[in-house]
Design an enzyme around this catalytic site. Structure first.
Site, short mmCIF file in Angstrom:
data_model
loop_
_atom_site.label_atom_id
_atom_site.label_comp_id
_atom_site.label_asym_id
_atom_site.label_seq_id
_atom_site.Cartn_x
_atom_site.Cartn_y
_atom_site.Cartn_z
N SER A 35 27.49 5.38 -7.40
CA SER A 35 26.32 4.94 -6.65
C SER A 35 26.37 3.47 -6.25
O SER A 35 25.61 3.04 -5.37
CB SER A 35 25.04 5.20 -7.45
OG SER A 35 24.95 4.32 -8.56
N LYS A 89 21.68 -0.72 -10.48
CA LYS A 89 21.45 -0.84 -9.03
C LYS A 89 21.32 -2.32 -8.69
O LYS A 89 21.39 -3.20 -9.54
CB LYS A 89 20.18 -0.10 -8.60
CG LYS A 89 20.08 1.35 -9.06
CD LYS A 89 21.09 2.28 -8.41
CE LYS A 89 20.94 3.70 -8.95
NZ LYS A 89 22.01 4.60 -8.46
#
Length: 222
Positions: A35, A89
């Site tokens: 990701s 993230k």
């Protein structure tokens, strides 16, 4: 039992100190998914500074002191507000910001991101399956990073506008079409932030031959 404790007190003290450091001071996290490609790859082990933002009671989200402020562009680990899963993230929105995406283009407080250095790439999804990718440098609101777009993936390319409440942050994965981030789990409260990811400690190609990737060892996370 008393004799065993006495004979092993040094080792037990080491375990206690090790556990305290890992839960309150510094940590390292293996990366299982793509990701954050191309910034962080599957098989990277990242060093996380748990004291970057808050000093917390070990094994809890209870802050006893604010030590620093999260910055736009920081790569952070946090507990998902959706189910508690630990995620990594990038912060793209700070408290009070208005965040929006239009056809994969990021807007922060009405400022449209600029994309430069666009280059073609290929993303391996598993096995021998790969899809075309585009990598580019994203510039917005005073910060820059390399992001990846997968044109053939059905990702959520439109979002918001959303004004972030106090002490909440908007997270995006650098691999924009293959990331479960704030577009799906919502903004992340400060209390759920774990720490700032600084460096890649070591790396191995877990999707291929499992050999070490020496060129990534000790590299800074940008």
């Amino acid at each position: 039992m008393k004799q065993w404790l006495k004979d092993n007190r040094g080792f037990l003290l080491f375990l206690l100190c090790f556990g305290f450091v890992r839960t309150a001071v510094a940590d390292w996290n293996p990366i299982p998914t793509g990701s954050m490609r191309p910034t962080i790859l599957e098989g990277d082990v990242v060093f996380v500074n748990r004291l970057a933002f808050d000093a917390k009671i070990p094994l809890t989200d209870v802050s006893i002191a604010r030590l620093g402020e999260p910055r736009r562009g920081d790569v952070v680990t946090f507990s998902s507000p959706k189910d508690g899963t630990r995620l990594i993230k990038r912060i793209v929105g700070l408290p009070g910001d208005v965040v929006q995406m239009r056809d994969e283009v990021l807007f922060v407080n009405g400022e449209q991101a600029e994309y430069t250095d666009m280059t073609p790439a290929s993303e391996v999804l598993g096995g021998d399956v790969s899809v075309p990718a585009i990598r580019a440098t994203e510039h917005v609101a005073g910060s820059s990073r390399t992001v990846q777009i997968l044109p053939r993936m059905g990702a959520r390319r439109d979002f918001g506008p959303l004004k972030l409440p106090a002490d909440q942050f908007f997270m995006l994965g650098d691999n924009r079409d293959n990331s479960e981030d704030s577009r799906f789990i919502g903004p992340v409260p400060r209390a759920l932030l774990i720490g700032r990811a600084h460096h890649i400690l070591l790396s191995a190609d877990i999707t291929g031959n499992w050999l070490p990737r020496w060129g990534r060892t000790a590299s800074a996370i940008q």
